[in-house]
Design a protein around this motif. Structure first.
Motif, mmCIF file in Angstrom:
data_model
loop_
_atom_site.group_PDB
_atom_site.id
_atom_site.type_symbol
_atom_site.label_atom_id
_atom_site.label_comp_id
_atom_site.label_asym_id
_atom_site.label_seq_id
_atom_site.Cartn_x
_atom_site.Cartn_y
_atom_site.Cartn_z
ATOM 1 N N ARG A 125 0.828 -1.277 -0.004
ATOM 2 C CA ARG A 125 0.069 -0.093 0.082
ATOM 3 C C ARG A 125 0.861 1.267 0.019
ATOM 4 N N ASP A 126 2.130 0.948 0.319
ATOM 5 C CA ASP A 126 3.087 2.266 0.224
ATOM 6 C C ASP A 126 2.777 3.373 1.213
ATOM 7 N N PHE A 127 2.380 3.162 2.320
ATOM 8 C CA PHE A 127 2.052 4.124 3.460
ATOM 9 C C PHE A 127 3.251 4.829 3.750
ATOM 10 N N PRO A 128 3.343 6.253 3.822
ATOM 11 C CA PRO A 128 4.203 6.955 4.336
ATOM 12 C C PRO A 128 4.696 6.916 5.719
ATOM 13 N N LEU A 129 5.312 5.955 6.036
ATOM 14 C CA LEU A 129 5.946 5.399 7.522
ATOM 15 C C LEU A 129 6.807 6.483 8.025
ATOM 16 N N ILE A 130 6.415 6.749 9.266
ATOM 17 C CA ILE A 130 7.013 7.484 10.249
ATOM 18 C C ILE A 130 7.809 6.959 11.296
ATOM 19 N N PRO A 131 9.053 6.567 11.396
ATOM 20 C CA PRO A 131 9.777 5.821 12.545
ATOM 21 C C PRO A 131 9.743 6.754 13.730
ATOM 22 N N CYS A 132 9.599 5.762 14.939
ATOM 23 C CA CYS A 132 9.673 6.113 16.260
ATOM 24 C C CYS A 132 11.149 6.384 16.685
ATOM 25 N N ASP A 133 11.959 7.555 16.711
ATOM 26 C CA ASP A 133 13.234 7.953 17.249
ATOM 27 C C ASP A 133 13.373 7.791 18.587
ATOM 28 N N LEU A 134 12.247 7.877 19.373
ATOM 29 C CA LEU A 134 12.427 7.967 20.679
ATOM 30 C C LEU A 134 12.798 6.563 21.266
ATOM 31 N N CYS A 135 12.226 5.666 20.916
ATOM 32 C CA CYS A 135 12.253 4.279 21.419
ATOM 33 C C CYS A 135 12.576 3.119 20.374
ATOM 34 N N GLY A 136 12.470 3.453 19.076
ATOM 35 C CA GLY A 136 12.648 2.322 17.988
ATOM 36 C C GLY A 136 14.116 1.823 18.000
ATOM 37 N N SER A 137 15.097 2.726 18.332
ATOM 38 C CA SER A 137 16.398 2.219 18.132
ATOM 39 C C SER A 137 17.089 2.021 19.499
ATOM 40 N N GLN A 138 16.357 1.710 20.511
ATOM 41 C CA GLN A 138 17.052 1.220 21.876
ATOM 42 C C GLN A 138 17.581 -0.083 21.816
ATOM 43 N N PRO A 139 18.758 -0.233 21.921
ATOM 44 C CA PRO A 139 19.280 -1.589 21.798
ATOM 45 C C PRO A 139 18.983 -2.660 23.152
ATOM 46 N N ASN A 140 18.535 -1.845 24.373
ATOM 47 C CA ASN A 140 18.287 -2.768 25.370
ATOM 48 C C ASN A 140 16.818 -3.101 25.780
ATOM 49 N N LEU A 141 16.002 -2.979 24.894
ATOM 50 C CA LEU A 141 14.489 -3.405 24.813
ATOM 51 C C LEU A 141 14.341 -4.933 24.956
ATOM 52 N N GLN A 142 13.690 -5.184 26.134
ATOM 53 C CA GLN A 142 13.598 -6.659 26.202
ATOM 54 C C GLN A 142 12.409 -7.339 25.442
ATOM 55 N N ARG A 143 11.571 -6.430 24.655
ATOM 56 C CA ARG A 143 10.634 -6.787 23.676
ATOM 57 C C ARG A 143 11.518 -7.144 22.601
ATOM 58 N N GLN A 144 12.549 -6.702 22.241
ATOM 59 C CA GLN A 144 13.262 -6.850 20.929
ATOM 60 C C GLN A 144 13.840 -8.110 21.214
ATOM 61 N N VAL A 145 14.407 -8.496 22.502
ATOM 62 C CA VAL A 145 14.985 -9.978 22.861
ATOM 63 C C VAL A 145 13.880 -11.187 22.479
ATOM 64 N N ILE A 146 12.735 -10.645 22.960
ATOM 65 C CA ILE A 146 11.962 -11.860 22.836
ATOM 66 C C ILE A 146 11.144 -11.813 21.369
ATOM 67 N N LYS A 147 11.359 -10.814 20.663
ATOM 68 C CA LYS A 147 11.189 -10.798 19.215
ATOM 69 C C LYS A 147 12.080 -11.661 18.491
ATOM 70 N N GLU A 148 13.423 -11.579 18.544
ATOM 71 C CA GLU A 148 14.493 -12.276 18.456
ATOM 72 C C GLU A 148 14.066 -13.859 18.634
ATOM 73 N N MET A 149 13.951 -14.321 19.850
ATOM 74 C CA MET A 149 13.536 -15.579 20.331
ATOM 75 C C MET A 149 12.381 -16.049 19.377
ATOM 76 N N LEU A 150 11.265 -15.482 19.279
ATOM 77 C CA LEU A 150 10.143 -15.956 18.706
ATOM 78 C C LEU A 150 10.397 -16.195 16.950
ATOM 79 N N THR A 151 11.556 -15.054 16.468
ATOM 80 C CA THR A 151 11.966 -15.322 15.239
ATOM 81 C C THR A 151 12.421 -16.553 14.885
ATOM 82 N N GLU A 152 13.499 -16.904 15.820
ATOM 83 C CA GLU A 152 14.298 -18.204 15.722
ATOM 84 C C GLU A 152 13.286 -19.354 15.983
ATOM 85 N N TRP A 153 12.250 -19.113 16.821
ATOM 86 C CA TRP A 153 11.306 -20.242 16.644
ATOM 87 C C TRP A 153 10.515 -20.630 15.414
ATOM 88 N N LYS A 154 10.131 -19.382 14.806
ATOM 89 C CA LYS A 154 9.324 -19.506 13.556
ATOM 90 C C LYS A 154 10.417 -20.139 12.401
#
Length: 310
Positions: free
Chosen positions: A199-228
């Motif tokens: 659909r080519d949406f004009p996406l706007i990234p979240c610079d406040l939290c999207g780039s944080q390296p220590n997000l626990q949610r990102q750790v979980i996301k990587e775990m689920l990606t490996e499971w997939k």
């Protein structure tokens, strides 16, 4: 030519699948009723864009009439492209409102450098949206959380909070004033990513939290990606389990009446909290009672002044 036809076929299947899953979630949880005025929270990310786009399509053929209003919270992040969303929404002919509230400065002032900002940011954002919904007569608040968000939240609470808790597709706020719905609850993040590209949406990234390296949610996301990758179907089964809970097979005595559980004809114990009482002070044995240590038998009391004989 053949490749183009195959791609179009795959794209059509994707659109139909997302529309079907969204409609199914709305129906399963009775998310939308006749006359609803729905505040569609639009952040500028792929998920909220997709939610609005799909709801607009479903609105055309829905069995009930309801109103959609897109609402964006401008949190005053430096460099935020303020005109992107208004331009897009005006071009689509979608009614919209922009709320301005400087939550960015609050988060930066309160959260120390290196700590995750998502918790405070989401609370401030939720408070602003709830307040606006109440002031402007919205009956439902639609959020763009999808199936993977729900599963990630389950593991975050399990690993870090010691609770079996996720995101419900439909939620009543703590004060009972707002109903929150998640129409994308059955949709996968991968499908939504492909849909956003299509659909080519004009996406706007979240610079406040999207780039944080220590997000626990990102750790979980990587775990689920490996499971997939290693165990196809596992993530789908986890989400299916969230909707098929057996309280009697867990250990939450507030959720299931284990205390009153018993076999047919058995009288339930009335001891209750008595089991938590400290042991009573030990009593000295009656001197008139003889205790046999070797056999464990207790003899009859002796009566003083009486001689037993033949």
């Amino acid at each position: 030519m053949r490749t183009a036809q195959k791609q179009k076929y795959a794209d059509d299947k994707l659109v139909k699948r997302l529309h079907r899953k969204t409609g199914q979630a709305i129906g399963d949880f009775n998310m939308i009723s006749a006359g609803d005025r729905i505040m569609v929270c639009l952040s500028g990310g792929k998920d909220s864009y997709a939610m609005l786009d799909i709801l607009l399509a479903l609105q055309q053929r829905a069995p009930v009439d309801f109103e959609l209003v897109a609402v964006n919270l401008d949190q005053k992040q430096p460099g935020f492209p303020e005109q992107v969303l208004p331009t897009y929404l005006a071009g689509r002919g979608v009614p919209f409102e922009v709320i301005e509230q400087d939550t960015y400065s609050v988060v930066r002032r309160v959260i120390r450098e290196g700590k995750t900002t998502c918790g405070l940011c989401s609370r401030l954002r939720r408070g602003a949206l709830y307040r606006y919904a109440g002031e402007h007569g919205f009956t439902k608040i639609a959020l763009g959380h999808h199936r993977d968000d729900i599963i990630e939240t389950l593991f975050l609470n399990l690993f870090n909070g010691g609770r079996i808790k996720a995101m419900p597709p439909k939620l009543l706020s703590d004060d009972g004033r707002h109903v929150v719905i998640r129409p994308l609850a059955y949709c996968s993040e991968e499908d939504l990513r492909r849909y956003a590209e299509l659909r080519d949406f004009p996406l706007i990234p979240c610079d406040l939290c999207g780039s944080q390296p220590n997000l626990q949610r990102q750790v979980i996301k990587e775990m689920l990606t490996e499971w997939k990758r290693r165990h196809p179907g596992r993530v789908e089964n986890i989400f299916r389990a969230i909707g098929h809970v057996s309280p009697s097979q867990l250990a939450d005595h507030e959720l299931f009446d284990f205390r009153g559980l018993g076999a047919v004809g058995e009288q339930p114990s009335v001891a209750g909290e008595d089991w938590l009482r400290p042991p009573a002070t030990q009593q000295r044995p009656d001197p008139d009672t003889t205790i046999s240590v070797t056999s464990g038998a207790v003899s009859a009391p002796r009566t003083r002044g009486v001689i037993h004989g033949s």
